[in-house]
Write a protein that holds these residues in place. Structure first.
Motif, PDB file in Angstrom:
ATOM      1  N   ILE A  35      62.938 -30.631  46.966  1.00 13.02           N
ATOM      2  CA  ILE A  35      64.253 -29.980  46.854  1.00 13.02           C
ATOM      3  C   ILE A  35      64.494 -29.514  45.430  1.00 13.02           C
ATOM      4  O   ILE A  35      64.999 -28.405  45.200  1.00 13.02           O
ATOM      5  CB  ILE A  35      65.367 -30.955  47.302  1.00 13.02           C
ATOM      6  N   ILE A  36      64.119 -30.341  44.474  1.00 17.31           N
ATOM      7  CA  ILE A  36      64.297 -29.977  43.059  1.00 17.31           C
ATOM      8  C   ILE A  36      63.506 -28.713  42.726  1.00 17.31           C
ATOM      9  O   ILE A  36      63.941 -27.893  41.922  1.00 17.31           O
ATOM     10  CB  ILE A  36      63.881 -31.154  42.150  1.00 17.31           C
ATOM     11  N   GLU A  37      62.355 -28.545  43.384  1.00 18.47           N
ATOM     12  CA  GLU A  37      61.546 -27.342  43.151  1.00 18.47           C
ATOM     13  C   GLU A  37      62.313 -26.073  43.529  1.00 18.47           C
ATOM     14  O   GLU A  37      62.267 -25.075  42.820  1.00 18.47           O
ATOM     15  CB  GLU A  37      60.243 -27.422  43.953  1.00 18.47           C
ATOM     16  N   ILE A  38      63.042 -26.142  44.652  1.00 18.96           N
ATOM     17  CA  ILE A  38      63.862 -24.984  45.059  1.00 18.96           C
ATOM     18  C   ILE A  38      64.874 -24.659  43.974  1.00 18.96           C
ATOM     19  O   ILE A  38      65.041 -23.506  43.568  1.00 18.96           O
ATOM     20  CB  ILE A  38      64.621 -25.278  46.378  1.00 18.96           C
ATOM     21  N   LEU A  39      65.572 -25.683  43.500  1.00 19.91           N
ATOM     22  CA  LEU A  39      66.627 -25.501  42.506  1.00 19.91           C
ATOM     23  C   LEU A  39      66.064 -24.974  41.190  1.00 19.91           C
ATOM     24  O   LEU A  39      66.690 -24.145  40.526  1.00 19.91           O
ATOM     25  CB  LEU A  39      67.368 -26.816  42.288  1.00 19.91           C
ATOM     26  N   ASN A  40      64.878 -25.427  40.825  1.00 17.88           N
ATOM     27  CA  ASN A  40      64.251 -24.953  39.587  1.00 17.88           C
ATOM     28  C   ASN A  40      63.860 -23.487  39.681  1.00 17.88           C
ATOM     29  O   ASN A  40      64.004 -22.723  38.719  1.00 17.88           O
ATOM     30  CB  ASN A  40      63.016 -25.802  39.259  1.00 17.88           C
ATOM     31  N   VAL A  41      63.352 -23.083  40.834  1.00 16.31           N
ATOM     32  CA  VAL A  41      62.992 -21.677  41.045  1.00 16.31           C
ATOM     33  C   VAL A  41      64.236 -20.790  40.951  1.00 16.31           C
ATOM     34  O   VAL A  41      64.220 -19.731  40.330  1.00 16.31           O
ATOM     35  CB  VAL A  41      62.294 -21.483  42.415  1.00 16.31           C
ATOM     36  N   MET A  42      65.331 -21.253  41.552  1.00 17.54           N
ATOM     37  CA  MET A  42      66.587 -20.502  41.490  1.00 17.54           C
ATOM     38  C   MET A  42      67.077 -20.382  40.045  1.00 17.54           C
ATOM     39  O   MET A  42      67.559 -19.330  39.619  1.00 17.54           O
ATOM     40  CB  MET A  42      67.653 -21.174  42.363  1.00 17.54           C
ATOM     41  N   GLU A  43      66.934 -21.469  39.301  1.00 14.14           N
ATOM     42  CA  GLU A  43      67.364 -21.476  37.899  1.00 14.14           C
ATOM     43  C   GLU A  43      66.574 -20.446  37.094  1.00 14.14           C
ATOM     44  O   GLU A  43      67.141 -19.677  36.308  1.00 14.14           O
ATOM     45  CB  GLU A  43      67.143 -22.870  37.311  1.00 14.14           C
ATOM     46  N   LYS A  44      65.252 -20.406  37.300  1.00 17.71           N
ATOM     47  CA  LYS A  44      64.400 -19.462  36.573  1.00 17.71           C
ATOM     48  C   LYS A  44      64.738 -18.011  36.906  1.00 17.71           C
ATOM     49  O   LYS A  44      64.589 -17.116  36.076  1.00 17.71           O
ATOM     50  CB  LYS A  44      62.928 -19.736  36.884  1.00 17.71           C
ATOM     51  N   LYS A  45      65.179 -17.783  38.131  1.00 16.20           N
ATOM     52  CA  LYS A  45      65.538 -16.421  38.562  1.00 16.20           C
ATOM     53  C   LYS A  45      66.968 -16.059  38.188  1.00 16.20           C
ATOM     54  O   LYS A  45      67.432 -14.957  38.473  1.00 16.20           O
ATOM     55  CB  LYS A  45      65.359 -16.288  40.074  1.00 16.20           C
ATOM     56  N   GLY A  46      67.660 -16.993  37.539  1.00 16.93           N
ATOM     57  CA  GLY A  46      69.033 -16.726  37.128  1.00 16.93           C
ATOM     58  C   GLY A  46      70.048 -16.884  38.234  1.00 16.93           C
ATOM     59  O   GLY A  46      71.199 -16.469  38.101  1.00 16.93           O
ATOM     60  N   ILE A  47      69.619 -17.487  39.357  1.00 18.12           N
ATOM     61  CA  ILE A  47      70.544 -17.716  40.476  1.00 18.12           C
ATOM     62  C   ILE A  47      71.182 -19.083  40.256  1.00 18.12           C
ATOM     63  O   ILE A  47      70.705 -20.102  40.766  1.00 18.12           O
ATOM     64  CB  ILE A  47      69.806 -17.665  41.826  1.00 18.12           C
ATOM     65  N   THR A  48      72.252 -19.111  39.492  1.00 21.88           N
ATOM     66  CA  THR A  48      72.821 -20.397  39.072  1.00 21.88           C
ATOM     67  C   THR A  48      73.993 -20.854  39.934  1.00 21.88           C
ATOM     68  O   THR A  48      74.050 -22.012  40.345  1.00 21.88           O
ATOM     69  CB  THR A  48      73.283 -20.311  37.608  1.00 21.88           C
ATOM     70  N   ARG A  49      74.910 -19.973  40.218  1.00 21.21           N
ATOM     71  CA  ARG A  49      76.114 -20.382  40.951  1.00 21.21           C
ATOM     72  C   ARG A  49      75.800 -20.763  42.391  1.00 21.21           C
ATOM     73  O   ARG A  49      76.488 -21.584  42.992  1.00 21.21           O
ATOM     74  CB  ARG A  49      77.148 -19.255  40.916  1.00 21.21           C
ATOM     75  N   ARG A  50      74.728 -20.187  42.962  1.00 24.97           N
ATOM     76  CA  ARG A  50      74.400 -20.457  44.356  1.00 24.97           C
ATOM     77  C   ARG A  50      73.635 -21.773  44.537  1.00 24.97           C
ATOM     78  O   ARG A  50      73.483 -22.274  45.649  1.00 24.97           O
ATOM     79  CB  ARG A  50      73.582 -19.289  44.928  1.00 24.97           C
ATOM     80  N   LYS A  51      73.142 -22.320  43.426  1.00 24.34           N
ATOM     81  CA  LYS A  51      72.379 -23.572  43.499  1.00 24.34           C
ATOM     82  C   LYS A  51      73.198 -24.690  44.130  1.00 24.34           C
ATOM     83  O   LYS A  51      72.699 -25.461  44.951  1.00 24.34           O
ATOM     84  CB  LYS A  51      71.931 -23.989  42.101  1.00 24.34           C
TER      85      LYS A  51
END
Length: 369
Positions: free
Chosen positions: A105-121
């Motif tokens: 699950i943390i991997e999903i959140l890290n990928v989102m963070e790298k792509k700048g998708i922060t609020r949707r995390k």
């Protein structure tokens, strides 16, 4: 005492009798082996087949939406399905529920963070937590591995009301532009986009100067479907003098029409039409602004830093700010805007109060010198 056999390859093995059939389970340590044993026994005692233990995250996520979210608004269901389709299934959809680890699950959140998708995390994590919690309650798994995950909360960008200059431009252009009047109407009613689309002339009490909000729309595949309002609560919005004359004129002129704001054929607007209208309004506002500025300064260039831009939601936010500035109290403001949670309005009012206090202090400092 939990007993097991140690194989020659070092793995641990235990035989389990399930519904008269003997099944062998394996693990690298006693803790994991015991966990598998307990899971199989619980599934058997509940009358579930052993195959249920092979349920994947993606399969359970789809089932979860149908079982637990079918009573939600369609927009909410679509949000859950989008989260599952775009983020959950691509990353962890094929993993068996019982094998899912916190790290997955943390991997999903890290990928989102790298792509700048922060609020949707936060929304994705919340969705995964709910999916796994119901899996726990159904005894497919015995621990919600998402509960211990903490993420940095990102503060939403500050909502800014429209400036007086922009409001005045909208007022001026709305005199001969129907789409511009639609924006003015939203600005001085605080109506949501989804409530504007199905609004009909029969919803207006022109004599008593009230607009009655009793329905909204949900957009699916670009088309509008009538539904109840966001909080399933009807409300009355006062018709302010600034839009009254135009609205009365429209009501008198379009006696045979249904929708106040409609498409070119007089029918209910699609999502594309709604988006096109605000693009048109912004384009006209900016052309008017650019023409005016070029008369003052020939080398003026319109760019992203100086062009006029706002969203439909900013019109609603501006309305709340106008209510505050005019002295309308919180409970009355809540009845006009239809906010279920008064905390939303309280946050805006508190912020504006602080702004007023800061402005007063600045004026005092300037006066004293």
């Amino acid at each position: 005492m939990f007993k097991y056999t140690i194989r020659k390859d070092g793995r641990l093995m235990k035989r389990v009798s399930i519904n008269g059939q003997v099944k062998s389970i394996y693990a690298n340590n006693p803790k994991d082996l015991q966990k598998q044993y307990i899971e199989l026994k619980h599934l058997s005692n509940k009358g579930l087949s052993v195959e249920d233990n092979s349920l994947t995250v993606g399969e359970w996520a789809d089932k979860w939406v149908k079982l637990y979210k079918s009573d939600k608004a369609q927009a909410t269901i679509d949000m859950y399905n989008t989260a599952i389709r775009l983020y959950i299934k691509p990353f962890i959809g094929t993993i068996k529920l019982k094998n899912l680890k916190q790290a997955d699950i943390i991997e999903i959140l890290n990928v989102m963070e790298k792509k700048g998708i922060t609020r949707r995390k936060e929304w994705i994590l919340l969705t995964i937590r709910q999916i796994l919690q119901t899996a726990v309650e159904n005894e497919y798994i015995y621990k919600n591995v998402a509960l211990g995950i903490k993420i940095k909360k990102y503060k939403s960008p500050e909502k800014k009301p429209l400036t007086d200059e922009v409001i005045n431009r909208i007022k001026k252009l709305s005199e001969d532009d129907f789409d511009m009047f639609m924006i003015l109407f939203m600005l001085y009613t605080g109506i949501r986009r989804e409530e504007l689309v199905p609004l009909q002339y029969k919803d207006i009490d022109i004599d008593h100067k009230y607009i009655y909000i009793t329905k909204a729309v949900h957009f699916k595949n670009n088309q509008a479907t009538i539904k109840s309002t966001k909080n399933e609560c009807s409300r009355a919005i006062p018709i302010l003098n600034i839009i009254y004359d135009k609205l009365k004129q429209l009501k008198d002129t379009h006696k045979n029409s249904e929708y106040i704001f409609c498409n070119s054929k007089g029918n209910i607007m699609s999502e594309t039409t709604v988006k096109r209208k605000i693009r048109y309004v912004l384009n006209r506002l900016n052309k008017d602004y650019e023409k005016e500025q070029k008369q003052l300064k020939k080398d003026f260039e319109l760019d992203d830093d100086n062009k006029i831009y706002f969203t439909y939601h900013q019109l609603r936010h501006t309305y709340v700010c106008l209510l505050h500035k005019s002295g309308v109290d919180l409970k009355e403001a809540q009845s006009f805007t239809g906010h279920k949670n008064i905390q939303v309005l309280l946050d805006v009012y508190t912020h504006l109060d602080q702004e007023d206090k800061n402005n007063a202090i600045n004026k005092l400092n300037e006066f004293i010198g």
